[in-house]
Design a protein around this motif. Structure first.
Motif, mmCIF file in Angstrom:
data_model
loop_
_atom_site.group_PDB
_atom_site.id
_atom_site.type_symbol
_atom_site.label_atom_id
_atom_site.label_comp_id
_atom_site.label_asym_id
_atom_site.label_seq_id
_atom_site.Cartn_x
_atom_site.Cartn_y
_atom_site.Cartn_z
ATOM 1 N N VAL A 238 0.826 -1.210 0.000
ATOM 2 C CA VAL A 238 0.000 0.000 0.000
ATOM 3 C C VAL A 238 0.859 1.260 0.000
ATOM 4 O O VAL A 238 0.633 2.189 -0.798
ATOM 5 C CB VAL A 238 -0.950 -0.007 1.215
ATOM 6 C CG1 VAL A 238 -1.640 1.349 1.364
ATOM 7 C CG2 VAL A 238 -1.997 -1.104 1.065
ATOM 8 N N SER A 304 -3.411 7.601 6.235
ATOM 9 C CA SER A 304 -4.808 7.581 5.804
ATOM 10 C C SER A 304 -5.529 8.857 6.218
ATOM 11 O O SER A 304 -6.222 9.495 5.413
ATOM 12 C CB SER A 304 -5.517 6.358 6.400
ATOM 13 O OG SER A 304 -6.882 6.352 6.044
ATOM 14 N N GLY A 372 3.886 -3.227 -5.071
ATOM 15 C CA GLY A 372 3.287 -1.897 -5.023
ATOM 16 C C GLY A 372 3.809 -0.987 -6.120
ATOM 17 O O GLY A 372 3.046 -0.254 -6.760
ATOM 18 N N LEU A 396 -6.294 5.835 -1.911
ATOM 19 C CA LEU A 396 -5.075 5.451 -1.190
ATOM 20 C C LEU A 396 -5.290 5.505 0.321
ATOM 21 O O LEU A 396 -4.729 4.691 1.068
ATOM 22 C CB LEU A 396 -3.928 6.368 -1.598
ATOM 23 C CG LEU A 396 -3.506 6.277 -3.066
ATOM 24 C CD1 LEU A 396 -2.426 7.305 -3.372
ATOM 25 C CD2 LEU A 396 -3.008 4.876 -3.411
ATOM 26 N N GLY A 399 -6.897 2.273 1.377
ATOM 27 C CA GLY A 399 -5.918 1.187 1.417
ATOM 28 C C GLY A 399 -5.009 1.285 2.622
ATOM 29 O O GLY A 399 -4.709 0.262 3.277
ATOM 30 N N ALA A 403 -4.495 -1.400 5.783
ATOM 31 C CA ALA A 403 -3.181 -1.919 6.131
ATOM 32 C C ALA A 403 -2.880 -1.701 7.612
ATOM 33 O O ALA A 403 -2.334 -2.587 8.283
ATOM 34 C CB ALA A 403 -2.112 -1.242 5.272
#
Length: 418
Positions: A238, A304, A372, A396, A399, A403
């Motif tokens: 990721v 994130s 990746g 993103l 993801g 993770a």
């Protein structure tokens, strides 16, 4: 038989070991990243993603045989072969801007840089133990990834010079830089002594390996360790996929706005600096398994949250496109730099628990990294073309959140050898 190889050398030679590994990683990072601002000027827009993805695919394909070679022959001879492979790819890329020549050159460069990183990390692992290992891996990554910092602006500046010269292939001028670094790495590596095999520290027995399944041969650490190793892999896929996606999409967008190679080359500089600093910090903070697990969990979760905020800011028109690209790249490289050293050292600790080699441990992490990097460029261009940069940031962010949750639920916080 593969075994832990312990160096019986003076401290000065140990410094030479770290320098050789650092130069090797630096050359690989330099070769990979300096091509980013060059690609839009050498091939068509739709072909840029192919070139950058080819680099990642070649790295992925080379990793398993390289990891096994490291565990059987030692890191030093494999590192020498990697220097030759990357050098050939650099020369090939300099000969012609034709798409097929460039694809082949990128394939050799991708494979060569993969070999250099894998064997370079294994070289440090072979010769250091305990906290010194994590610290020196962090130092190697910190110096080595400076290649990512200097590569793009150096390439853009040198390409502008090459374009002004009466030569048919201006890309040959910037490609001379990694060639010179490879030459320096070769001579430093020659001064690093070979090490002895300690038969009492066997990690892989060939008689056992001959009876295992194909999946165990290919995935090695993943099939032996299980959940924790897969959680580390998800994090690396990721994070490195995010960097590749953002970089490729951003470069193409800046090229579409008419920016020069020199200007485009400056865009990744802050991100490269951030990664160099955070790689050092990640190594220094990885003194215990609890800290490693915490870093591997917190970094993707923090990324994130930042990407969600950045998506909202872009939609609100807070930043220009160029500045937005710089900021999101810095966010992604900060998270990636923090997890560099803890991901490798934790994978090595897990590998040794299941009698796997250090080469296989580095291979396990690099398989995830190159996966990746393989899908990131093409996926980034696709998502940006469909929903724009804010949409890419949200994708993103999702993801990275998954993770982080996988890391929190799976990674061990104690009980590993260091």
């Amino acid at each position: 038989i593969a075994a832990v190889r312990r160096a019986r050398t003076a401290p000065g030679t140990m410094k030479g070991t770290v320098l050789a590994a650092s130069l090797a990683v630096f050359a690989g990072c330099l070769s990979n990243t300096l091509f980013v601002p060059l690609a839009p000027f050498l091939v068509e827009r739709r072909q840029v993603g192919w070139l950058l993805s080819m680099q990642g695919l070649a790295s992925f394909a080379a990793l398993v045989p390289v990891g096994r070679a490291v565990d059987r022959c030692g890191a030093k001879p494999v590192l020498e072969q990697g220097i030759a492979c990357l050098g050939f790819g650099v020369v090939l890329s300099a000969l012609s801007a034709g798409i097929w020549v460039q694809l082949l050159g990128r394939a050799f460069c991708g494979a060569g840089s993969s070999v250099l990183f894998n064997a370079g990390m294994a070289l440090v692992m072979e010769r250091f133990r305990g906290p010194d290992r994590a610290e020196n891996i962090g130092a190697t990554l910190g110096f080595g990834t400076l290649g990512s910092l200097v590569g793009p602006p150096l390439a853009g500046y040198l390409f502008s010079i090459g374009a002004a010269l009466p030569i048919a292939e201006p890309q040959a001028v910037p490609l001379a830089a990694p060639a010179l670094v490879l030459l320096a790495a070769f001579f430093v590596l020659r001064a690093v002594p070979d090490v002895e095999l300690d038969s009492e520290d066997l990690l892989i027995d060939d008689s056992v390996c001959s009876t295992v399944s194909f999946s165990s041969r290919f995935f090695g650490v993943y099939t032996s360790v299980g959940g924790p190793s897969w959680a580390i892999a998800v994090i690396l896929v990721v994070l490195f996929g995010a960097i590749s996606a953002l970089l490729c999409a951003g470069v193409l967008d800046m090229r579409q706005q008419g920016m020069s190679a020199a200007t485009i080359g400056l865009a990744p500089v802050p991100a490269g600096l951030v990664q160099a600093v955070t790689s050092q910090a990640g190594g220094a903070l990885s003194s215990s398994n609890r800290r490693k697990a915490l870093l591997l969990t917190a970094s993707p979760l923090a990324l994130s949250a930042c990407l969600i905020g950045m998506s909202l800011a872009i939609c609100a028109g807070t930043f220009s496109v160029a500045l937005s690209i710089v900021v999101v790249l810095c966010m992604a490289t900060a998270a990636t730099g923090i997890v560099d050293a803890p991901s490798i050292t934790m994978m090595a600790d897990l590998a040794t628990m299941y009698k796997r080699g250090y080469g296989e441990a580095v291979t396990a992490t690099e398989l995830a990294v190159t996966a990746g990097q393989s899908v990131g460029p093409a996926l980034g261009v696709l998502i940006v073309d469909l929903v724009g940069l804010p949409g890419l940031c949200l994708a993103l962010a999702a993801g990275a959140a998954m993770a982080g949750v996988a890391s929190a639920l799976t990674l061990p916080h104690s009980g590993l050898a260091s």
